[in-house]
Design an enzyme around this catalytic site. Structure first.
Site, PDB file in Angstrom:
ATOM      1  CB  ILE A 190      -0.969  -0.023   1.211  1.00 15.64           C
ATOM      2  CG1 ILE A 190      -2.069   1.034   1.082  1.00 15.64           C
ATOM      3  CG2 ILE A 190      -0.221   0.052   2.527  1.00 15.64           C
ATOM      4  CD1 ILE A 190      -3.244   0.832   2.034  1.00 15.64           C
ATOM      5  CB  CYS A 191       0.963   4.146   0.804  1.00 17.72           C
ATOM      6  SG  CYS A 191       1.230   5.912   0.972  1.00 17.72           S
TER       7      CYS A 191
END
Length: 192
Positions: free
Chosen positions: A117-118
């Protein structure tokens, strides 16, 4: 599900607070054993977290988070002991990608369940495991994703994308979609 089913999570100082805490607790809640490690640290050591928020500026703001206690020792990790890998974002991936053993770990999960994620996409790009895949990440990581040969998934901050066994999302607002898709890739069924 039993705690014999183990997942590995990579952490480092200034990992995004929600992106380590929420998946860690959610995966424990549904019965997985999640070992969280960081280079040069052992079980009981801590990493500092940062809270990233979206307040209308050109990029996220950053505030001090919590100290997250690691529950496994990095040097003792055998990737064969785990069915999947979780890579939270924040600033940690920018320095984690400088550790050759971290890159080896990410490569070991290239064909297994892997959730990032991210800024976690920085580790995916550095490990060269996303070529030809569809990958989401924080928008500032788009150039790295594309330079690594992946197609950047420009999706809502609340969405996630699955490509084979790889599940990615732009940031912590995507937790419901990201975690649901990762659980599906893991073969888990959650009922209420």
């Amino acid at each position: 599900m039993t705690e014999d089913v183990r997942l590995l999570m990579l952490a480092g100082d200034y990992v995004e607070d929600y992106e380590i805490m929420v998946p860690y607790q959610a995966l424990l809640m549904v019965g997985y054993k999640v070992d969280v490690v960081s280079p040069g640290k052992k079980a009981g050591d801590k990493v500092l977290t940062a809270i990233h928020d979206f307040e209308g500026a050109q990029t996220y703001s950053e505030k001090p988070g919590h100290a997250f206690e690691l529950n496994a020792t990095f040097e003792e990790i055998d990737t064969d002991d785990y069915i999947g890998l979780i890579i939270p974002g924040g600033r940690a991936p920018e320095h984690l990608r400088m550790h050759p053993r971290v890159i080896e770990i990410v490569k070991a999960f290239a064909d297994r369940p892997l959730a990032a994620i991210c800024h976690g996409a920085q580790l995916l790009a550095a490990a060269d495991v996303i070529r030809g895949r569809k990958v989401s990440a924080y928008p500032a990581c788009r150039p790295e994703v594309e330079l690594a040969g992946a197609t950047y998934a420009d999706i809502a901050v609340t969405d996630a994308v699955t490509d084979g066994e790889l599940v990615t999302a732009p940031a912590w607002p995507a937790h419901p979609a990201w975690l649901a898709q990762f659980l599906s890739v893991l073969g888990a069924t959650v009922t209420i």
